[in-house]
Motif scaffolding. Sequence first.
Motif, PDB file in Angstrom:
ATOM      1  N   PRO A   1       0.823  -1.222   0.000  1.00 32.17           N
ATOM      2  CA  PRO A   1       0.000   0.000   0.000  1.00 32.17           C
ATOM      3  C   PRO A   1       0.859   1.275   0.000  1.00 32.17           C
ATOM      4  CG  PRO A   1      -0.530  -1.424   1.900  1.00 32.17           C
ATOM      5  CD  PRO A   1       0.649  -2.018   1.216  1.00 32.17           C
ATOM      6  N   ASP A   2       0.306   2.322  -0.580  1.00 34.33           N
ATOM      7  CA  ASP A   2       0.998   3.613  -0.589  1.00 34.33           C
ATOM      8  C   ASP A   2       1.368   4.059   0.818  1.00 34.33           C
ATOM      9  OD1 ASP A   2       0.839   3.701  -3.332  1.00 34.33           O
ATOM     10  OD2 ASP A   2      -0.787   5.173  -3.396  1.00 34.33           O
ATOM     11  N   SER A   3       0.504   3.773   1.802  1.00 34.33           N
ATOM     12  CA  SER A   3       0.795   4.195   3.173  1.00 34.33           C
ATOM     13  C   SER A   3       2.078   3.534   3.701  1.00 34.33           C
ATOM     14  CB  SER A   3      -0.384   3.872   4.099  1.00 34.33           C
ATOM     15  OG  SER A   3      -0.663   2.477   4.085  1.00 34.33           O
ATOM     16  N   THR A   4       2.315   2.270   3.338  1.00 32.76           N
ATOM     17  CA  THR A   4       3.540   1.582   3.749  1.00 32.76           C
ATOM     18  C   THR A   4       4.747   2.193   3.041  1.00 32.76           C
ATOM     19  OG1 THR A   4       2.337  -0.469   4.156  1.00 32.76           O
ATOM     20  CG2 THR A   4       4.717  -0.658   3.846  1.00 32.76           C
TER      21      THR A   4
ATOM     22  N   SER B   1       5.682   7.056  -3.437  1.00 31.51           N
ATOM     23  CA  SER B   1       4.716   6.078  -3.969  1.00 31.51           C
ATOM     24  C   SER B   1       4.446   6.300  -5.461  1.00 31.51           C
ATOM     25  CB  SER B   1       3.417   6.104  -3.174  1.00 31.51           C
ATOM     26  OG  SER B   1       2.837   7.379  -3.213  1.00 31.51           O
TER      27      SER B   1
ATOM     28  N   GLN C   1       5.031   5.246   1.924  1.00 33.92           N
ATOM     29  CA  GLN C   1       5.270   6.571   2.502  1.00 33.92           C
ATOM     30  C   GLN C   1       5.916   6.462   3.877  1.00 33.92           C
ATOM     31  OE1 GLN C   1       1.314   8.075   2.071  1.00 33.92           O
ATOM     32  NE2 GLN C   1       1.609   8.577  -0.093  1.00 33.92           N
ATOM     33  N   GLN C   2       5.491   5.487   4.681  1.00 32.71           N
ATOM     34  CA  GLN C   2       6.084   5.256   5.998  1.00 32.71           C
ATOM     35  C   GLN C   2       7.589   4.963   5.864  1.00 32.71           C
ATOM     36  OE1 GLN C   2       4.532   1.688   7.791  1.00 32.71           O
ATOM     37  NE2 GLN C   2       6.101   1.631   9.349  1.00 32.71           N
TER      38      GLN C   2
END
Length: 190
Positions: free
Chosen positions: A56-59, A67, A61-62
Amino acid sequence: MSGIDVRGVIRSAAILLGALPVLVACGSDGSHSTTDSSSVLQTGVPSAFDPCRDIPDSTLQQLGFDSGSRKSIPDQVINTGDVDQVVRARGCEFAIDGGAGYQGPTRIAIEATNTTIAYFRKHDEKDRPVREISVEGRDVIISGPAFGGQCEGLIDVPGGGILLSTADTNATSCDMVVKTAKAIAPLLPK
């Protein structure tokens, strides 16, 4: 930022994952058998996890990855010189956006591969540091830094592994590989 030198990564992967032939032992009756069947490559790339689709994009970005930089790497097929022993890999590369003053690697490749932990352990280059860790109950081998900072890691998954590799010449490349392994391990099939 420069892209990963795919030819360099392929050359490195060929050396790392398959340049050595599978050893054959002779029995007392003159028969031949493979010495360690656990170090044989799987026939295909694991399909239960697609690094281009399933992170996922959130991972991303983390981890500090851009992304929007997700770029598919052409499927790789590397002949190891052994009959029926072909390294296969499929995945994506990502740009790392560490912000102002960031001194770490600039790109990382994440690929599903038919390379198993046993095969990696047996055929890894011996001139670089290797350590084994456990992440989310999975075996992970970190190999590097080498070649001025390149680092690779392999996370155990059914049917092979997930290969993480930086092509940058940077002393913190292995830190990024470990950080990435820890972030994506919960997403991987058991």
